[in-house]
Design a protein around this motif. Structure first.
Motif, PDB file in Angstrom:
ATOM      1  N   LEU A 131       7.013  48.343  16.762  1.00  0.00           N
ATOM      2  CA  LEU A 131       8.051  48.661  17.745  1.00  0.00           C
ATOM      3  C   LEU A 131       9.289  47.808  17.489  1.00  0.00           C
ATOM      4  O   LEU A 131       9.236  46.583  17.521  1.00  0.00           O
ATOM      5  CB  LEU A 131       7.508  48.380  19.149  1.00  0.00           C
ATOM      6  CG  LEU A 131       8.308  48.902  20.340  1.00  0.00           C
ATOM      7  CD1 LEU A 131       8.396  50.417  20.303  1.00  0.00           C
ATOM      8  CD2 LEU A 131       7.662  48.434  21.631  1.00  0.00           C
ATOM      9  N   SER A 152      12.312  51.311  29.058  1.00  0.00           N
ATOM     10  CA  SER A 152      13.559  51.873  28.553  1.00  0.00           C
ATOM     11  C   SER A 152      14.450  52.173  29.744  1.00  0.00           C
ATOM     12  O   SER A 152      14.149  51.777  30.878  1.00  0.00           O
ATOM     13  CB  SER A 152      13.282  53.134  27.737  1.00  0.00           C
ATOM     14  OG  SER A 152      14.480  53.615  27.163  1.00  0.00           O
ATOM     15  N   SER A 196      10.532  55.709  20.604  1.00  0.00           N
ATOM     16  CA  SER A 196      11.267  54.678  19.862  1.00  0.00           C
ATOM     17  C   SER A 196      12.189  55.264  18.796  1.00  0.00           C
ATOM     18  O   SER A 196      13.068  54.577  18.288  1.00  0.00           O
ATOM     19  CB  SER A 196      10.281  53.715  19.188  1.00  0.00           C
ATOM     20  OG  SER A 196       9.565  54.359  18.148  1.00  0.00           O
ATOM     21  N   LEU A 201      14.350  50.392  23.172  1.00  0.00           N
ATOM     22  CA  LEU A 201      13.201  49.944  23.960  1.00  0.00           C
ATOM     23  C   LEU A 201      13.213  48.424  24.118  1.00  0.00           C
ATOM     24  O   LEU A 201      13.714  47.697  23.265  1.00  0.00           O
ATOM     25  CB  LEU A 201      11.894  50.374  23.289  1.00  0.00           C
ATOM     26  CG  LEU A 201      11.675  51.876  23.105  1.00  0.00           C
ATOM     27  CD1 LEU A 201      10.361  52.134  22.391  1.00  0.00           C
ATOM     28  CD2 LEU A 201      11.691  52.595  24.443  1.00  0.00           C
TER      29      LEU A 201
END
Length: 217
Positions: A131, A152, A196, A201
């Motif tokens: 991520l 988010s 993503s 994020l």
């Protein structure tokens, strides 16, 4: 030696003979134990020879084999250097440390930090998701095993939106210092990976460590 004759000799003589026999037996036992100690070898395990930074791949020069007494042998210790070379350290490894499986990115590490991610997903396969964070400066504050939520911003309202809760940090940083590796149930992991691709994020630290930090403050 005539045992019957020995037992009928004066007591002091008999005692002396018995002491000599006992001494001979003890010397024999000591000799056997000494020979056994020379023959017996402690098991060899992989030991870290120099500090290895979190996220780094293990090189052959980073590790070596050392004999460790069985009572001090950790569970899941590596016994072969080839099994460790190329693995990625989940956190900084210190010189002299015995290499164990949960200290590296992989199944053992996931099993050691992931438990009851969500009650509805106990039977679901756990996946690891790399991520990239919108604000990577928080990554040095994270530790492997931390519980986090992935958040988010809602495109319509502009308010925070929780995409996933109860994720576990497997690796913070690495070859890409802006990326973390987290473990989530398969369906949630796929959703996070998809979001993503086009959505910035961030993560929020939750769980015990977050609560402990608040309590200390």
């Amino acid at each position: 030696m005539d045992l019957k004759k020995t037992l009928t000799t004066p007591s002091w003589h008999r005692t002396l003979v018995l002491r000599r026999i006992i001494a001979s037996i003890l010397l024999g036992i000591a000799a056997l134990m000494f020979v056994h100690s020379l023959i017996k070898q402690d098991p060899q395990v992989v030991v870290v020879l120099q500090d290895i930074a979190a996220g780094s791949k293990v090189e052959a020069t980073d590790i070596g084999l050392r004999e460790i007494p069985s009572p001090h042998l950790p569970k899941n210790a590596f016994t072969t250097e080839d099994d460790v070379i190329g693995l990625v350290a989940a956190s900084t490894l210190s010189s002299g440390e015995i290499a164990t499986k949960p200290r590296f990115v992989g199944t053992e590490l996931i099993n050691s930090v992931v438990s009851n991610v969500t009650e509805d997903s106990l039977s679901e396969e756990i996946n690891m998701v790399p991520l990239t964070l919108a604000e990577p400066s928080v990554i040095p504050l994270l530790q492997h095993g931390d519980t986090i939520s992935v958040v988010s911003q809602d495109s319509d309202s502009g308010l925070p939106e929780t995409i996933a809760a109860g994720g576990k940090v497997i690796l913070a940083g690495g070859d890409d210092p802006s990326t973390i590796l987290i473990a989530l149930p398969k369906t949630i992991a796929e959703n996070v990976a998809a979001r993503s691709l086009n959505t910035p994020l961030a993560v929020v630290l939750t769980g015990d460590r977050a609560h402990n930090n608040i309590a200390e403050e």
